[in-house]
Design a protein around this motif. Structure first.
Motif, PDB file in Angstrom:
ATOM      1  N   SER A 132       0.945  -1.241  -0.100  1.00  0.00           N
ATOM      2  CA  SER A 132      -0.085   0.036   0.067  1.00  0.00           C
ATOM      3  C   SER A 132       0.915   1.510  -0.081  1.00  0.00           C
ATOM      4  O   SER A 132       0.596   2.124  -0.619  1.00  0.00           O
ATOM      5  CB  SER A 132      -0.907  -0.037   1.231  1.00  0.00           C
ATOM      6  OG  SER A 132      -1.833  -1.077   1.147  1.00  0.00           O
ATOM      7  N   SER A 182       2.722   1.518  -3.314  1.00  0.00           N
ATOM      8  CA  SER A 182       1.584   2.017  -4.334  1.00  0.00           C
ATOM      9  C   SER A 182       1.315   3.598  -4.347  1.00  0.00           C
ATOM     10  O   SER A 182       1.364   4.269  -5.477  1.00  0.00           O
ATOM     11  CB  SER A 182       0.257   1.144  -4.017  1.00  0.00           C
ATOM     12  OG  SER A 182      -0.760   1.677  -5.189  1.00  0.00           O
ATOM     13  N   LEU A 183       1.246   3.887  -3.004  1.00  0.00           N
ATOM     14  CA  LEU A 183       0.941   5.341  -3.013  1.00  0.00           C
ATOM     15  C   LEU A 183       2.098   6.363  -3.284  1.00  0.00           C
ATOM     16  O   LEU A 183       1.806   7.257  -4.135  1.00  0.00           O
ATOM     17  CB  LEU A 183       0.638   5.706  -1.562  1.00  0.00           C
ATOM     18  CG  LEU A 183       0.124   7.137  -1.013  1.00  0.00           C
ATOM     19  CD1 LEU A 183      -0.996   7.786  -1.902  1.00  0.00           C
ATOM     20  CD2 LEU A 183      -0.021   7.278   0.388  1.00  0.00           C
ATOM     21  N   LYS A 184       3.166   5.860  -2.873  1.00  0.00           N
ATOM     22  CA  LYS A 184       4.544   6.380  -3.204  1.00  0.00           C
ATOM     23  C   LYS A 184       4.614   6.356  -5.020  1.00  0.00           C
ATOM     24  O   LYS A 184       4.928   7.522  -5.578  1.00  0.00           O
ATOM     25  CB  LYS A 184       5.604   5.642  -2.623  1.00  0.00           C
ATOM     26  CG  LYS A 184       7.007   6.124  -3.133  1.00  0.00           C
ATOM     27  CD  LYS A 184       7.490   7.228  -2.098  1.00  0.00           C
ATOM     28  CE  LYS A 184       8.968   7.766  -2.352  1.00  0.00           C
ATOM     29  NZ  LYS A 184       9.365   8.955  -1.849  1.00  0.00           N
ATOM     30  N   ASN A 185       4.289   5.260  -5.780  1.00  0.00           N
ATOM     31  CA  ASN A 185       4.287   5.455  -7.291  1.00  0.00           C
ATOM     32  C   ASN A 185       3.315   6.549  -7.523  1.00  0.00           C
ATOM     33  O   ASN A 185       3.367   7.156  -8.737  1.00  0.00           O
ATOM     34  CB  ASN A 185       4.069   3.969  -7.513  1.00  0.00           C
ATOM     35  CG  ASN A 185       4.516   3.719  -8.835  1.00  0.00           C
ATOM     36  OD1 ASN A 185       5.716   3.949  -9.000  1.00  0.00           O
ATOM     37  ND2 ASN A 185       3.428   3.552  -9.709  1.00  0.00           N
ATOM     38  N   LYS A 186       1.965   6.475  -7.109  1.00  0.00           N
ATOM     39  CA  LYS A 186       1.276   7.530  -7.679  1.00  0.00           C
ATOM     40  C   LYS A 186       1.618   8.759  -7.364  1.00  0.00           C
ATOM     41  O   LYS A 186       1.467   9.911  -8.378  1.00  0.00           O
ATOM     42  CB  LYS A 186      -0.191   7.434  -6.804  1.00  0.00           C
ATOM     43  CG  LYS A 186      -0.834   5.997  -7.344  1.00  0.00           C
ATOM     44  CD  LYS A 186      -2.264   5.790  -6.431  1.00  0.00           C
ATOM     45  CE  LYS A 186      -2.936   4.457  -6.878  1.00  0.00           C
ATOM     46  NZ  LYS A 186      -4.084   4.133  -6.175  1.00  0.00           N
ATOM     47  N   THR A 187       2.415   9.197  -6.176  1.00  0.00           N
ATOM     48  CA  THR A 187       2.853  10.256  -5.773  1.00  0.00           C
ATOM     49  C   THR A 187       3.955  11.069  -6.932  1.00  0.00           C
ATOM     50  O   THR A 187       3.859  12.097  -7.458  1.00  0.00           O
ATOM     51  CB  THR A 187       3.251  10.480  -4.676  1.00  0.00           C
ATOM     52  OG1 THR A 187       2.181  10.120  -3.709  1.00  0.00           O
ATOM     53  CG2 THR A 187       3.504  11.756  -3.985  1.00  0.00           C
ATOM     54  N   ALA A 221       4.431   9.556  -9.910  1.00  0.00           N
ATOM     55  CA  ALA A 221       3.716   9.941 -11.023  1.00  0.00           C
ATOM     56  C   ALA A 221       2.960  11.227 -11.341  1.00  0.00           C
ATOM     57  O   ALA A 221       3.028  11.968 -12.109  1.00  0.00           O
ATOM     58  CB  ALA A 221       2.678   8.902 -11.609  1.00  0.00           C
ATOM     59  N   GLN A 222       2.644  11.427  -9.964  1.00  0.00           N
ATOM     60  CA  GLN A 222       1.657  13.092 -10.236  1.00  0.00           C
ATOM     61  C   GLN A 222       2.763  14.156 -10.327  1.00  0.00           C
ATOM     62  O   GLN A 222       2.558  15.169 -10.989  1.00  0.00           O
ATOM     63  CB  GLN A 222       1.045  13.138  -8.886  1.00  0.00           C
ATOM     64  CG  GLN A 222       0.055  14.402  -8.950  1.00  0.00           C
ATOM     65  CD  GLN A 222      -0.519  14.446  -7.567  1.00  0.00           C
ATOM     66  OE1 GLN A 222      -0.361  13.835  -6.485  1.00  0.00           O
ATOM     67  NE2 GLN A 222      -1.566  15.426  -7.650  1.00  0.00           N
ATOM     68  N   GLN A 269       9.986   1.013  -7.446  1.00  0.00           N
ATOM     69  CA  GLN A 269       9.722  -0.172  -8.272  1.00  0.00           C
ATOM     70  C   GLN A 269      10.381  -1.304  -7.611  1.00  0.00           C
ATOM     71  O   GLN A 269       9.907  -2.607  -7.670  1.00  0.00           O
ATOM     72  CB  GLN A 269       9.917   0.089  -9.698  1.00  0.00           C
ATOM     73  CG  GLN A 269       9.875  -1.053 -10.679  1.00  0.00           C
ATOM     74  CD  GLN A 269       8.095  -1.207 -10.657  1.00  0.00           C
ATOM     75  OE1 GLN A 269       7.336  -0.176 -10.593  1.00  0.00           O
ATOM     76  NE2 GLN A 269       7.857  -2.465 -11.026  1.00  0.00           N
ATOM     77  N   TYR A 308       8.617  -2.421  -4.596  1.00  0.00           N
ATOM     78  CA  TYR A 308       7.551  -2.890  -4.874  1.00  0.00           C
ATOM     79  C   TYR A 308       7.915  -4.562  -5.264  1.00  0.00           C
ATOM     80  O   TYR A 308       7.193  -5.377  -4.822  1.00  0.00           O
ATOM     81  CB  TYR A 308       6.793  -2.184  -5.881  1.00  0.00           C
ATOM     82  CG  TYR A 308       5.393  -2.701  -6.187  1.00  0.00           C
ATOM     83  CD1 TYR A 308       4.324  -2.163  -5.347  1.00  0.00           C
ATOM     84  CD2 TYR A 308       5.088  -3.450  -7.228  1.00  0.00           C
ATOM     85  CE1 TYR A 308       2.935  -2.763  -5.577  1.00  0.00           C
ATOM     86  CE2 TYR A 308       3.914  -4.043  -7.528  1.00  0.00           C
ATOM     87  CZ  TYR A 308       2.864  -3.618  -6.646  1.00  0.00           C
ATOM     88  OH  TYR A 308       1.644  -4.025  -6.908  1.00  0.00           O
TER      89      TYR A 308
END
Length: 129
Positions: free
Chosen positions: A16, A19-24, A26-27, A104, A107
């Motif tokens: 979790s 995943s949040l780190k990756n979304k951040t 990407a943003q 990555q 993860y």
């Protein structure tokens, strides 16, 4: 009785976080040219502190200090003390790409570990054949 060990729950929390780190990340990358955009970050030290606050210990004496049982959510924060580009943007694309690669790997390691746990369970259910 728990069906799964705490290991799977810990791996789930790690996924979790990742995943949040990756979304951040990407943003941040998506907004690299957005004027006045302030880069966001998911702080691992804060996450570690949050997880440590969830530790439970058996108190064998009333004089022992109790552990806190509060649950904290992972938080995204705006980076402080950063250099801003000419347009007021604080995204450093090189830093973002480095963090993306590190995240990555993290993860993938978690996924590999949780797959190993589930494969062990499958083997037990098959009777070890």
């Amino acid at each position: 009785m728990k069906l799964f060990s705490e290991t799977i729950n810990n791996l789930e929390r790690g996924l979790s976080y990742s995943s949040l780190k990756n979304k951040t990340i990407a943003q941040n990358i998506a907004n690299v040219d957005t004027p006045n955009y302030k880069a966001k970050d998911v702080n691992f030290k804060q996450q570690l502190s949050n997880e440590q606050s969830r530790l439970e210990a058996k108190r064998t004496n009333v004089k022992h200090l109790p552990f806190s049982n509060q649950r904290n959510n992972i938080e995204v924060s705006t980076r402080q003390n950063v250099t801003y580009n000419h347009n007021g943007n604080s995204v450093d694309i090189d830093k973002e790409m480095t963090e993306l690669a590190q995240n990555q790997l993290y993860y993938e390691a978690l996924v590999e570990r949780i797959n190993g746990k589930f494969n062990s369970l499958k083997e037990v259910l098959r009777g070890g054949n």
